[in-house]
Design an enzyme around this catalytic site. Sequence first.
Site, PDB file in Angstrom:
ATOM      1  N   LYS A 142       0.711  -1.204  -0.007  1.00  0.00           N
ATOM      2  CA  LYS A 142      -0.104   0.047   0.036  1.00  0.00           C
ATOM      3  C   LYS A 142       0.768   1.201  -0.082  1.00  0.00           C
ATOM      4  O   LYS A 142       0.548   2.404  -0.911  1.00  0.00           O
ATOM      5  CB  LYS A 142      -1.081  -0.188   1.134  1.00  0.00           C
ATOM      6  CG  LYS A 142      -2.001  -1.093   0.977  1.00  0.00           C
ATOM      7  CD  LYS A 142      -2.817  -1.147   2.170  1.00  0.00           C
ATOM      8  CE  LYS A 142      -3.916  -2.151   2.242  1.00  0.00           C
ATOM      9  NZ  LYS A 142      -4.882  -2.166   3.471  1.00  0.00           N
TER      10      LYS A 142
ATOM     11  N   HIS B 259      -2.259  -9.062  12.163  1.00  0.00           N
ATOM     12  CA  HIS B 259      -3.153  -7.820  12.347  1.00  0.00           C
ATOM     13  C   HIS B 259      -4.008  -7.839  13.467  1.00  0.00           C
ATOM     14  O   HIS B 259      -4.130  -6.707  14.031  1.00  0.00           O
ATOM     15  CB  HIS B 259      -3.970  -7.931  10.886  1.00  0.00           C
ATOM     16  CG  HIS B 259      -3.423  -7.704   9.664  1.00  0.00           C
ATOM     17  ND1 HIS B 259      -2.274  -7.473   9.493  1.00  0.00           N
ATOM     18  CD2 HIS B 259      -3.844  -7.620   8.375  1.00  0.00           C
ATOM     19  CE1 HIS B 259      -1.775  -7.064   8.253  1.00  0.00           C
ATOM     20  NE2 HIS B 259      -2.816  -7.316   7.601  1.00  0.00           N
TER      21      HIS B 259
ATOM     22  N   ARG C 199       0.967   4.516  -2.603  1.00  0.00           N
ATOM     23  CA  ARG C 199       0.775   5.644  -2.214  1.00  0.00           C
ATOM     24  C   ARG C 199       1.943   6.542  -2.654  1.00  0.00           C
ATOM     25  O   ARG C 199       1.661   7.593  -3.062  1.00  0.00           O
ATOM     26  CB  ARG C 199       0.774   5.898  -0.545  1.00  0.00           C
ATOM     27  CG  ARG C 199      -0.468   5.597  -0.084  1.00  0.00           C
ATOM     28  CD  ARG C 199      -0.650   5.693   1.630  1.00  0.00           C
ATOM     29  NE  ARG C 199      -1.742   5.431   2.022  1.00  0.00           N
ATOM     30  CZ  ARG C 199      -2.004   5.703   3.385  1.00  0.00           C
ATOM     31  NH1 ARG C 199      -1.286   6.420   4.211  1.00  0.00           N
ATOM     32  NH2 ARG C 199      -3.204   5.636   3.887  1.00  0.00           N
TER      33      ARG C 199
END
Length: 194
Positions: A20, A152, A24
């Site tokens: 990610k 997570h 970005r």
Amino acid sequence: MDPSLMGHALEPGRVSFDEKMTVRKAIEDANIPFTYISANCFAGYFAGNLSQMGTLYPPTDKVLLYGHGNVKVVYMDEDDVATYTIKTIDDPRTLNKTLYLRPPENILTQRELIDKWEKLIGKQLEKSSISAQDFLSSIKGLDYASQVGVGHYYHIFYEGCLTNFEIGEDGEEASELYPEVKYTRMDEYLNVYV
């Protein structure tokens, strides 16, 4: 989980944050206008099951607490995530920023979420807990996807990665920007399971 704050994430789950951040960086290097959404814990995966791994339904007898179950987590109904996201489209206040979804009544500990469920069903669940060390030890022998999930969950329920920071100048909080949104509280959400 904001990937820009997860540089310390555990393997193998870290790869999702690293990827990610690569996207970005490409967006920002190309000067493409953006708004990132930090949606936190989708209720369909984290609230309806009282944050129990391996099921999407709430337990009716026993529940596992991560540590003491006292770390603050942000639970979000998926429809509310969509509502807040749509509101950012033409809003200059969110241009080139991260929108954090943290409606105050949905910032709950796992214990608080379980308490809401117990009130709805009129029954106390038997609670057991697992230490951070034992939880991380459970990763051994799991398949790749389950290892990612354990990592997570560790960051969310033991470290408090969704709430352990202040939103800086590069971010905004959704319920402050859009107080007119009538977001779903988790007792309302859990009521569908009764």
